[in-house]
Write an enzyme that holds these catalytic residues in place. Structure first.
Site, short mmCIF file in Angstrom:
data_model
loop_
_atom_site.label_atom_id
_atom_site.label_comp_id
_atom_site.label_asym_id
_atom_site.label_seq_id
_atom_site.Cartn_x
_atom_site.Cartn_y
_atom_site.Cartn_z
N SER A 61 47.73 22.68 -11.27
CA SER A 61 46.39 23.05 -10.81
C SER A 61 45.48 21.88 -10.47
CB SER A 61 45.70 23.95 -11.84
OG SER A 61 46.24 25.25 -11.79
N LYS A 64 43.91 21.82 -7.10
CA LYS A 64 42.67 22.51 -6.73
C LYS A 64 41.53 21.55 -6.39
CE LYS A 64 43.60 26.87 -9.16
NZ LYS A 64 44.82 26.71 -9.94
N SER A 116 40.18 27.53 -13.38
CA SER A 116 41.42 27.30 -12.63
C SER A 116 42.04 28.60 -12.14
CB SER A 116 42.43 26.53 -13.49
OG SER A 116 43.42 25.94 -12.70
N LYS A 230 39.90 17.90 -13.86
CA LYS A 230 40.70 19.12 -13.62
C LYS A 230 42.03 19.00 -14.33
CE LYS A 230 41.42 23.13 -11.96
NZ LYS A 230 42.19 23.36 -13.22
#
Length: 409
Positions: A61, A64, A116, A230
């Site tokens: 993720s 992203k 997420s 993140k």
């Protein structure tokens, strides 16, 4: 015996002096468990720590952040998005989007970056890609190349595992470097929780919580100055993490990819501390400073810094960067005051620490081009003219002599 005692005392004194007055003790680089890792200075672009920086792995993720970068570049946060049929069907973490539901881009970005949510990634990709996720992914790969992320290939906007979906730590740090320039990103990414109001399809509020513990003050991983990060995880991809922090005016970025031990939070803190404790962020020139003068063939041009120039040096190292010009022949150019005419390449202890574009401090019109050479050419032409005149006179004289000789006969 007395001499031996005196010698020992002096020896111990010298050792104590050398220990007490040592200028600095550089910390050793930390050990991190991620297979690809980078500590990047966000201003200078210098890598302060690396471990297999160009080796690409599936990033989960952390993908992203590229999705967010394109959304922030191409949309308005208040734009309304109508959810299509695909986002509600996606695997993995989801906000619970409903087909036909209307939400603002802002709401979907909070779901994307804090919790997420994969359905938010899909919805934003379809919105920016005019209904086509493939078109959006093409834009992701195009943007990666523009940023110098040469060891990256995206297949989807969420980071769901695909053997062809990979990125290196260096590339991930370059994307974060660009994303963190956007004030809307840091506002979103440093928010602990966000409430999405009821919509046309959902009567209930939905709260998303930030999974980045470095911004959570109640967490023992809280890191003062962290303005965003993140996380990422799938069974096949393992753990990944990217974060950025600012101390004073010094911004650093940590990227950790393919971590099997799940130590990315403490490892990121260790890397941030290593950067701030061992490197000093220095300004060498300010925008508008004259850093050199070009003087050649009667042409003099002040070379002016096009921007501020910063560099990183190890604390305790007081050496100053030196630079060399690319040595373009400005006599062969026509330019105006303020035009970019050259570039300075800076090095410190044999290592490149950055380049600086240089502007001209004067005009150089086409009439002044070759000024120095024209004098040489004019002088050379005069010599040729004199020689040609002499030759012509010799030929004419020879012709007249021959003519007179024929007439006398």
């Amino acid at each position: 015996m007395k001499k031996s005692v005196i010698f020992i005392v002096l020896w111990l004194f010298l050792i104590s002096c050398s220990t007490s007055f040592k200028a600095y003790a550089k910390d050793p680089p930390p050990s991190v468990s991620a297979d690809s890792a980078v500590l990047l200075d966000a201003t200078t672009g210098e890598i302060l720590f690396s471990k297999n920086p160009d080796t690409a792995y599936p990033p989960a993720s952390t993908t992203k952040i590229m999705t967010a970068l394109l959304v922030l570049e191409k949309t308005n946060l208040d734009n309304e998005v109508t959810i299509g049929s695909n986002p509600p069907k996606i695997d993995g973490t989801r906000l619970g989007l409903i087909e036909g539901e209307k939400l603002k881009v802002r709401d979907l970005l909070y779901g994307l970056l804090l919790a997420s949510d994969n359905d938010c990634a899909m919805a934003l990709a379809e919105y920016v890609g005019n209904g086509s996720v493939n078109k959006f992914v093409d834009e992701m790969n195009k943007k990666a190349l523009e940023l110098g992320a040469l060891h990256t290939h995206f297949v989807n906007p969420s980071g769901l595992f695909d053997k062809n979906h990979n990125i290196s730590a260096k590339d991930l740090s370059l994307i974060m470097k660009e994303l963190s320039k956007n004030s809307n990103y840091s506002k979103i990414a440093s928010t602990v929780s966000y409430t999405i109001k009821p919509t046309n399809k959902s009567k209930n509020e939905r709260v998303v919580w930030n999974e980045n513990r470095l911004i959570q003050k109640q967490s023992h991983y809280y890191y003062e100055g962290c303005i965003g990060g993140k996380t990422g995880y799938t069974i096949q991809s393992l753990h990944s993490y990217v974060a950025t922090a600012i101390r004073g005016n010094h911004q650093l970025i940590v990227a950790l990819v393919h971590d099997k031990n799940k130590t990315f939070f403490p490892d990121a803190i260790s890397l941030f501390n290593y950067g701030y404790n061992n490197f000093k962020f220095e300004k060498l020139y300010s925008k508008g400073d004259i850093i050199a003068n070009y003087n050649k063939n009667n042409l003099s041009v002040p070379l002016i810094a096009a921007s501020d120039f910063y560099y990183d040096r190890e604390i305790g190292d007081n050496s100053t960067p030196t630079f060399k010009l690319k040595d373009n022949n400005l006599n062969l150019k026509s330019f105006k005051k303020g035009d970019t005419v050259d570039e300075a390449e800076f090095s410190l202890n044999g290592k490149n620490v950055g380049n600086l574009q240089l502007l001209s401090g004067v005009n150089n019109s086409s009439s002044s081009i070759y000024t120095g050479n024209q004098n040489k050419i004019s002088h050379l032409n005069m010599q040729y003219l004199v020689l040609a005149s002499i030759i012509i006179l010799i030929i004419i004289s020879a012709f007249l002599i021959k003519k007179n000789k024929i007439s006398n006969e």
